[in-house]
Write a protein that holds these residues in place. Structure first.
Motif, PDB file in Angstrom:
ATOM      1  N   TRP A   5       0.816  -1.212   0.000  1.00 50.12           N
ATOM      2  CA  TRP A   5       0.000   0.000   0.000  1.00 50.12           C
ATOM      3  C   TRP A   5       0.850   1.262   0.000  1.00 50.12           C
ATOM      4  CZ3 TRP A   5      -4.800  -0.381  -1.383  1.00 50.12           C
ATOM      5  CH2 TRP A   5      -5.520  -1.554  -1.124  1.00 50.12           C
ATOM      6  N   SER A   6       2.045   1.174   0.522  1.00 51.66           N
ATOM      7  CA  SER A   6       2.964   2.314   0.450  1.00 51.66           C
ATOM      8  C   SER A   6       4.245   1.855  -0.237  1.00 51.66           C
ATOM      9  CB  SER A   6       3.267   2.871   1.845  1.00 51.66           C
ATOM     10  OG  SER A   6       3.967   1.931   2.632  1.00 51.66           O
ATOM     11  N   GLY A   7       5.022   2.821  -0.700  1.00 54.81           N
ATOM     12  CA  GLY A   7       6.264   2.485  -1.373  1.00 54.81           C
ATOM     13  C   GLY A   7       7.135   1.586  -0.506  1.00 54.81           C
ATOM     14  N   THR A   8       7.725   0.577  -1.126  1.00 53.24           N
ATOM     15  CA  THR A   8       8.496  -0.422  -0.387  1.00 53.24           C
ATOM     16  C   THR A   8       9.787  -0.717  -1.128  1.00 53.24           C
ATOM     17  OG1 THR A   8       6.468  -1.433   0.472  1.00 53.24           O
ATOM     18  CG2 THR A   8       8.464  -2.783   0.520  1.00 53.24           C
ATOM     19  N   SER A   9      10.871  -0.854  -0.368  1.00 53.59           N
ATOM     20  CA  SER A   9      12.146  -1.243  -0.965  1.00 53.59           C
ATOM     21  C   SER A   9      12.798  -2.300  -0.099  1.00 53.59           C
ATOM     22  CB  SER A   9      13.075  -0.039  -1.100  1.00 53.59           C
ATOM     23  OG  SER A   9      14.213  -0.386  -1.874  1.00 53.59           O
ATOM     24  N   PHE A  10      13.547  -3.181  -0.720  1.00 55.38           N
ATOM     25  CA  PHE A  10      14.180  -4.261   0.029  1.00 55.38           C
ATOM     26  C   PHE A  10      15.304  -3.735   0.914  1.00 55.38           C
ATOM     27  CE2 PHE A  10      17.605  -7.618  -0.119  1.00 55.38           C
ATOM     28  CZ  PHE A  10      17.104  -8.344   0.948  1.00 55.38           C
ATOM     29  N   GLU A  11      16.139  -2.863   0.356  1.00 54.15           N
ATOM     30  CA  GLU A  11      17.264  -2.304   1.090  1.00 54.15           C
ATOM     31  C   GLU A  11      17.598  -0.939   0.500  1.00 54.15           C
ATOM     32  OE1 GLU A  11      20.295  -5.216   0.584  1.00 54.15           O
ATOM     33  OE2 GLU A  11      20.423  -4.957  -1.585  1.00 54.15           O
ATOM     34  N   LYS A  12      18.534  -0.245   1.116  1.00 49.84           N
ATOM     35  CA  LYS A  12      18.838   1.123   0.680  1.00 49.84           C
ATOM     36  C   LYS A  12      19.294   1.175  -0.773  1.00 49.84           C
ATOM     37  CE  LYS A  12      21.128   5.351   2.176  1.00 49.84           C
ATOM     38  NZ  LYS A  12      21.966   6.005   3.205  1.00 49.84           N
ATOM     39  N   ASN A  13      19.933   0.115  -1.232  1.00 54.11           N
ATOM     40  CA  ASN A  13      20.393   0.072  -2.620  1.00 54.11           C
ATOM     41  C   ASN A  13      19.302  -0.360  -3.590  1.00 54.11           C
ATOM     42  OD1 ASN A  13      23.012   0.870  -1.933  1.00 54.11           O
ATOM     43  ND2 ASN A  13      23.617  -1.236  -1.468  1.00 54.11           N
ATOM     44  N   GLY A  14      18.093  -0.560  -3.074  1.00 52.58           N
ATOM     45  CA  GLY A  14      16.987  -0.932  -3.948  1.00 52.58           C
ATOM     46  C   GLY A  14      16.659  -2.409  -3.865  1.00 52.58           C
ATOM     47  N   PHE A  15      16.463  -3.022  -5.033  1.00 49.15           N
ATOM     48  CA  PHE A  15      16.038  -4.417  -5.095  1.00 49.15           C
ATOM     49  C   PHE A  15      17.136  -5.305  -5.663  1.00 49.15           C
ATOM     50  CE2 PHE A  15      12.157  -1.848  -5.552  1.00 49.15           C
ATOM     51  CZ  PHE A  15      11.441  -2.328  -4.470  1.00 49.15           C
ATOM     52  N   LEU A  16      17.039  -6.575  -5.336  1.00 48.78           N
ATOM     53  CA  LEU A  16      17.894  -7.556  -5.993  1.00 48.78           C
ATOM     54  C   LEU A  16      17.392  -7.750  -7.422  1.00 48.78           C
ATOM     55  CD1 LEU A  16      18.189 -10.188  -3.108  1.00 48.78           C
ATOM     56  CD2 LEU A  16      19.712  -8.270  -3.639  1.00 48.78           C
ATOM     57  N   GLU A  17      18.265  -8.238  -8.288  1.00 45.47           N
ATOM     58  CA  GLU A  17      17.889  -8.359  -9.698  1.00 45.47           C
ATOM     59  C   GLU A  17      18.615  -9.537 -10.334  1.00 45.47           C
ATOM     60  OE1 GLU A  17      17.464  -5.414 -13.619  1.00 45.47           O
ATOM     61  OE2 GLU A  17      18.585  -4.756 -11.850  1.00 45.47           O
ATOM     62  N   ASP A  18      17.905 -10.254 -11.199  1.00 50.34           N
ATOM     63  CA  ASP A  18      18.529 -11.289 -12.016  1.00 50.34           C
ATOM     64  C   ASP A  18      18.017 -11.147 -13.445  1.00 50.34           C
ATOM     65  OD1 ASP A  18      15.987 -12.399 -12.083  1.00 50.34           O
ATOM     66  OD2 ASP A  18      16.451 -14.040 -10.704  1.00 50.34           O
ATOM     67  N   GLU A  19      18.223 -12.172 -14.264  1.00 46.72           N
ATOM     68  CA  GLU A  19      17.850 -12.068 -15.679  1.00 46.72           C
ATOM     69  C   GLU A  19      16.343 -11.906 -15.890  1.00 46.72           C
ATOM     70  OE1 GLU A  19      18.042 -16.407 -14.515  1.00 46.72           O
ATOM     71  OE2 GLU A  19      19.286 -14.611 -14.243  1.00 46.72           O
ATOM     72  N   ASN A  20      15.553 -12.225 -14.862  1.00 49.25           N
ATOM     73  CA  ASN A  20      14.095 -12.110 -14.980  1.00 49.25           C
ATOM     74  C   ASN A  20      13.542 -10.798 -14.434  1.00 49.25           C
ATOM     75  OD1 ASN A  20      13.658 -14.723 -16.140  1.00 49.25           O
ATOM     76  ND2 ASN A  20      14.099 -15.599 -14.123  1.00 49.25           N
ATOM     77  N   GLY A  21      14.414  -9.984 -13.861  1.00 52.00           N
ATOM     78  CA  GLY A  21      13.964  -8.688 -13.370  1.00 52.00           C
ATOM     79  C   GLY A  21      14.261  -8.468 -11.896  1.00 52.00           C
ATOM     80  N   LYS A  22      13.729  -7.387 -11.374  1.00 49.61           N
ATOM     81  CA  LYS A  22      13.934  -7.036  -9.967  1.00 49.61           C
ATOM     82  C   LYS A  22      12.943  -7.807  -9.093  1.00 49.61           C
ATOM     83  CE  LYS A  22      15.757  -2.458 -11.034  1.00 49.61           C
ATOM     84  NZ  LYS A  22      15.600  -0.998 -10.926  1.00 49.61           N
ATOM     85  N   PHE A  23      13.410  -8.147  -7.898  1.00 43.62           N
ATOM     86  CA  PHE A  23      12.552  -8.957  -7.032  1.00 43.62           C
ATOM     87  C   PHE A  23      12.807  -8.673  -5.557  1.00 43.62           C
ATOM     88  CE2 PHE A  23      16.404 -11.471  -7.715  1.00 43.62           C
ATOM     89  CZ  PHE A  23      16.708 -11.948  -6.448  1.00 43.62           C
ATOM     90  N   ILE A  24      11.808  -9.035  -4.763  1.00 43.40           N
ATOM     91  CA  ILE A  24      11.944  -9.060  -3.308  1.00 43.40           C
ATOM     92  C   ILE A  24      12.188 -10.510  -2.914  1.00 43.40           C
ATOM     93  CG2 ILE A  24      10.737  -8.755  -1.109  1.00 43.40           C
ATOM     94  CD1 ILE A  24       9.166  -6.487  -2.391  1.00 43.40           C
TER      95      ILE A  24
END
Length: 237
Positions: A5-24
């Protein structure tokens, strides 16, 4: 279903990412549930409260506090055993934005820092979280979210954010099925793992004196563009 419901980020550097995209990652959701379960059962079980208090007041090692507190709770109440959470929760790129984030100091009642961070906001209909103990988890999350929002409301009283906290409290009480607080929403050590002990002066003072750490939150992260505090979400069955 998982809703942020509100903006969410995994960590200060943003999200983890692999070949399929960004993820939590799975752990971000699991940690949010663990914080809730720890709070709920320590609050509910006086014997467990005494056990954990004793541990915290015997000069615990800083890096082991969360792990050891959780161990004591989950040995007695293994309600998260067997829970099914996807290992990677992929996020639609169109719902990710790079936002200005401000750090609001709860003691000074003012913004002290700012930075930019990728955040996600939206509905993930295909994300299924399953457990045979879902009702117990729901009770824990409701109790934890109410307590966390109440603490922040008191800290933000007589500021421009008081009405925002009232809205969050109303959503927790009346709208959100299983409320959760996920990801990087504060710089507080252990986030909400020790929420129960924020109000126990004896434990707070001991940890401050012997470990030089204040377990109460010093700040919350705020999105000025959308007028939101980070990390509030909901699991729907």
């Amino acid at each position: 279903m998982l809703i942020f419901w509100s903006g969410t980020s995994f960590e200060k550097n943003g999200f983890l990412e692999d070949e399929n995209g960004k993820f939590i990652p799975r752990n971000a959701i699991l940690e949010a549930l663990e914080s809730a379960v720890v709070f709920y059962y320590i609050k509910k079980d006086k014997e467990l409260e005494r056990l954990v208090t004793k541990y915290l007041m015997e000069k615990p090692k800083l890096k082991e506090i969360s792990k050891e507190v959780k161990k004591r709770v989950f040995e007695k109440y293994p309600v998260l055993d067997g829970i099914e959470i996807p290992e990677k929760i992929y996020l639609p790129e169109e719902n990710i934005s790079n936002e200005l984030v401000k750090v609001f100091d709860l003691e000074k009642k003012e913004f002290t820092k700012s930075f930019h961070m990728d955040v996600f906001k939206g509905v993930l209909e295909d994300v299924k979280i399953k457990s045979q103990n879902l009702e117990k988890i729901k009770n824990a999350c409701k109790s934890y979210a109410r307590a966390l929002a109440e603490y922040e409301h008191k800290a933000l009283k007589d500021t421009e954010f008081e009405d925002l906290m009232v809205e969050i409290q109303n959503n927790i009480a009346n709208e959100w099925e299983i409320p959760i607080r996920v990801g990087h929403w504060t710089n507080t050590p252990y986030k909400g793992d020790l929420l129960f002990f924020w109000r126990v002066k004896e434990v707070r003072d001991y940890l401050l004196k012997h470990l030089h750490i204040d377990i109460r939150p010093k700040d919350v992260l705020y999105l000025p563009r959308t007028n939101e505090f980070l990390g509030w979400g909901e699991i729907k069955d």
